[in-house]
Write a protein that holds these residues in place. Structure first.
Motif, PDB file in Angstrom:
ATOM      1  N   LYS A   1       0.494  -6.448  -4.452  1.00  0.00           N
ATOM      2  CA  LYS A   1       1.384  -5.447  -3.910  1.00  0.00           C
ATOM      3  C   LYS A   1       2.915  -5.598  -4.846  1.00  0.00           C
ATOM      4  CE  LYS A   1      -0.694  -4.478   0.411  1.00  0.00           C
ATOM      5  NZ  LYS A   1      -0.480  -4.293   1.752  1.00  0.00           N
ATOM      6  N   GLY A   2       2.945  -6.693  -5.135  1.00  0.00           N
ATOM      7  CA  GLY A   2       4.585  -6.949  -5.605  1.00  0.00           C
ATOM      8  C   GLY A   2       4.688  -6.792  -7.034  1.00  0.00           C
TER       9      GLY A   2
ATOM     10  N   VAL B   1       5.783  -1.119  -8.143  1.00  0.00           N
ATOM     11  CA  VAL B   1       4.361  -0.412  -7.948  1.00  0.00           C
ATOM     12  C   VAL B   1       4.526   0.739  -6.867  1.00  0.00           C
ATOM     13  CG1 VAL B   1       3.354  -2.811  -8.202  1.00  0.00           C
ATOM     14  CG2 VAL B   1       3.888  -2.237  -6.022  1.00  0.00           C
TER      15      VAL B   1
ATOM     16  N   ARG C   1      -5.721 -10.598  -6.609  1.00  0.00           N
ATOM     17  CA  ARG C   1      -6.164  -9.207  -6.802  1.00  0.00           C
ATOM     18  C   ARG C   1      -7.912  -9.349  -6.774  1.00  0.00           C
ATOM     19  NH1 ARG C   1      -2.047  -8.808 -11.375  1.00  0.00           N
ATOM     20  NH2 ARG C   1      -3.486  -9.222 -12.924  1.00  0.00           N
TER      21      ARG C   1
ATOM     22  N   SER D   1      10.153  -1.646   0.094  1.00  0.00           N
ATOM     23  CA  SER D   1       9.966  -3.093   0.645  1.00  0.00           C
ATOM     24  C   SER D   1      11.257  -3.344   1.200  1.00  0.00           C
ATOM     25  CB  SER D   1       9.546  -4.267  -0.462  1.00  0.00           C
ATOM     26  OG  SER D   1       9.601  -5.376  -0.104  1.00  0.00           O
TER      27      SER D   1
ATOM     28  N   THR E   1       0.941 -11.560  -5.323  1.00  0.00           N
ATOM     29  CA  THR E   1       0.108 -10.735  -4.709  1.00  0.00           C
ATOM     30  C   THR E   1       0.033  -9.172  -5.740  1.00  0.00           C
ATOM     31  OG1 THR E   1       1.863  -9.278  -3.463  1.00  0.00           O
ATOM     32  CG2 THR E   1       1.037 -11.258  -2.571  1.00  0.00           C
TER      33      THR E   1
ATOM     34  N   MET F   1       5.827   1.259  -3.986  1.00  0.00           N
ATOM     35  CA  MET F   1       6.040   1.180  -2.307  1.00  0.00           C
ATOM     36  C   MET F   1       7.595   0.888  -2.083  1.00  0.00           C
ATOM     37  SD  MET F   1       3.997  -2.403  -1.336  1.00  0.00           S
ATOM     38  CE  MET F   1       2.610  -1.796  -1.841  1.00  0.00           C
TER      39      MET F   1
ATOM     40  N   ARG G   1       9.982  -0.844  -4.924  1.00  0.00           N
ATOM     41  CA  ARG G   1       9.423  -1.766  -5.831  1.00  0.00           C
ATOM     42  C   ARG G   1       8.707  -0.987  -6.910  1.00  0.00           C
ATOM     43  NH1 ARG G   1       5.300  -5.471  -1.929  1.00  0.00           N
ATOM     44  NH2 ARG G   1       7.104  -7.023  -1.327  1.00  0.00           N
TER      45      ARG G   1
END
Length: 410
Positions: free
Chosen positions: A125-126, A270, A150, A274, A123, A272, A268
């Motif tokens: 987001k990961g 990116v 994406r 988790s 993803t 954020m 993470r």
């Protein structure tokens, strides 16, 4: 989707999970291309059953299932254990160091097959998108990379399930059991659903697969003995074993005793946070055994400096920077520190706890003769007076300066 017409053959990192199960169909629909599925066997065992048949039935022209387990252990797991690398004090990097070896093999097959692109199901987001793609860049810098998450219109795992059901793509999960998991020889991770709220206690009795819950662990302890040579585990209970077999046996023993269950909120790459639950029974035992053995085999300065290196090493692995000059340089330093990390250690396992029950090493720097509280003939305690005076000289000078200033104020 740029240069869509130039892409005729794609090599897909395939696991048979929800994401990659639908990506074969999606690639064929959107690129009208041949798709070759590649499975990196890093010890996920039961998850490999039926994968080739499933990949071919869902549109792949070929399916490679590559056994990478020995290389995974010897070239990725053991170097990370020797480093003592732990991300944010908890995570033993189970997914992180599995991605570079899989991506490396993807590139090798893509070149062999004359593929135009490599695709993955990570993803946007990961962390895994970074780990895969940095590894691809290290071996095929001009290779096109397709990351459906994406660019496609699907926005959630629920919509993925709908996509699969509409096209009759077989999947082994439902809306209710839709945890995101990653499994290999080293660990099993769980993310999503109720775990997305840190206020929720994990449903351990439902999600754990490698480990017992604490409540179900045996009421009697288990004892094990490990032997290390130059930082690498080579024997379990006086039986010489290859790395894969040793970890498998430790997973069983550790899992039975509820060892290695971690619930953490991590940062993470990116940006954020988790939340996830990790099961790493054998790995947790090996980290503990290795660290304890280093306590008697490494001198203070090396041990303390190595702690700093371990933090950086963990960041590099977590961030997908395995194939970089810095990681290689740090590994060279670490290998030097491990030349004397040889010995045996006995551990007591009990309801999630790992307790040191004795260790020995031919390179032990621990000297009972010097450390004893009893009478000795090697240490002159009067020597400490001069040492303390010199060691504390900066403190003494500062205190006298402050006294002088106070007298001047009066």
């Amino acid at each position: 989707m740029k240069n869509i017409n130039s892409i005729k053959k794609v090599v897909l990192a395939y696991s048979g999970g929800l994401d990659t199960s639908i990506i074969i169909s999606w690639l064929k629909e959107n690129y009208n291309c041949e798709v070759i599925a590649v499975v990196g066997n890093v010890g996920q065992k039961d998850e490999l059953i039926g994968l080739e048949e499933k990949a071919l039935k869902t549109g792949a022209s070929k399916c490679y299932i590559e056994d990478l387990t020995d290389e995974f252990v010897n070239d990725y797991i053991f170097p990370t254990i020797k480093a003592g690398a732990v991300y944010e004090g908890k995570y033993l990097l189970g997914t992180s160091f599995a991605r570079p070896i899989i991506a490396k093999r993807l590139v090798e097959i893509a070149i062999k097959e004359g593929a135009d692109a490599i695709a993955h199901g990570c993803t946007g987001k990961g962390n895994d998108q970074v780990r895969f793609e940095l590894a691809v860049k290290a071996f095929a810098p001009d290779m096109k990379i397709i990351a459906p998450w994406r660019i496609w219109d699907i926005k959630s795992r629920e919509e993925e399930i709908e996509y699969a059901l509409e096209r009759k793509i077989p999947i082994s999960i439902s809306y209710e059991t839709n945890y995101s998991k990653d499994k290999n020889l080293w660990h099993l991770s769980h993310e999503g659903l109720d775990l997305e709220d840190p206020a929720n206690e994990p449903k351990y009795d439902k999600i754990l697969e490698m480990c017992n819950t604490l409540e179900n662990a045996p009421d009697n302890p288990s004892y094990i003995k490990l032997k290390f040579e130059k930082g690498i585990p080579v024997e379990l209970n006086e039986e010489k074993l290859d790395g894969v077999t040793l970890i498998e046996k430790l997973n069983k023993i550790g899992g039975e005793n509820a060892i290695g269950i971690i619930d953490m909120v991590e940062n993470r790459l990116v940006g954020m946070k988790s939340r996830g639950v990790y099961e790493t029974p054998g790995g947790t035992i090996l980290y503990k055994a290795h660290k304890d053995l280093e306590e008697i085999c490494l001198d203070k300065e090396t041990a303390h400096y190595k702690q700093q290196v371990a933090l950086k090493f963990a960041d590099l692995v977590y961030n997908g920077q395995w194939f970089t000059p810095l990681r290689e340089a740090l590994s060279a330093f670490i290998d030097k520190t491990q030349e004397t990390v040889t010995g045996e250690i006995t551990l007591k396992l009990y309801k999630g706890n790992i307790i040191n029950a004795g260790m020995t090493s031919p390179y032990s720097l621990y000297s009972e003769e010097y450390a004893t509280f009893g009478e000795d003939a090697v240490y002159n305690q009067n020597d400490s007076s001069g040492f303390i005076n010199l060691f504390g000289l900066p403190i003494t000078v500062k205190a006298k300066m402050e006294e002088k200033l106070k007298k001047g104020d009066k």
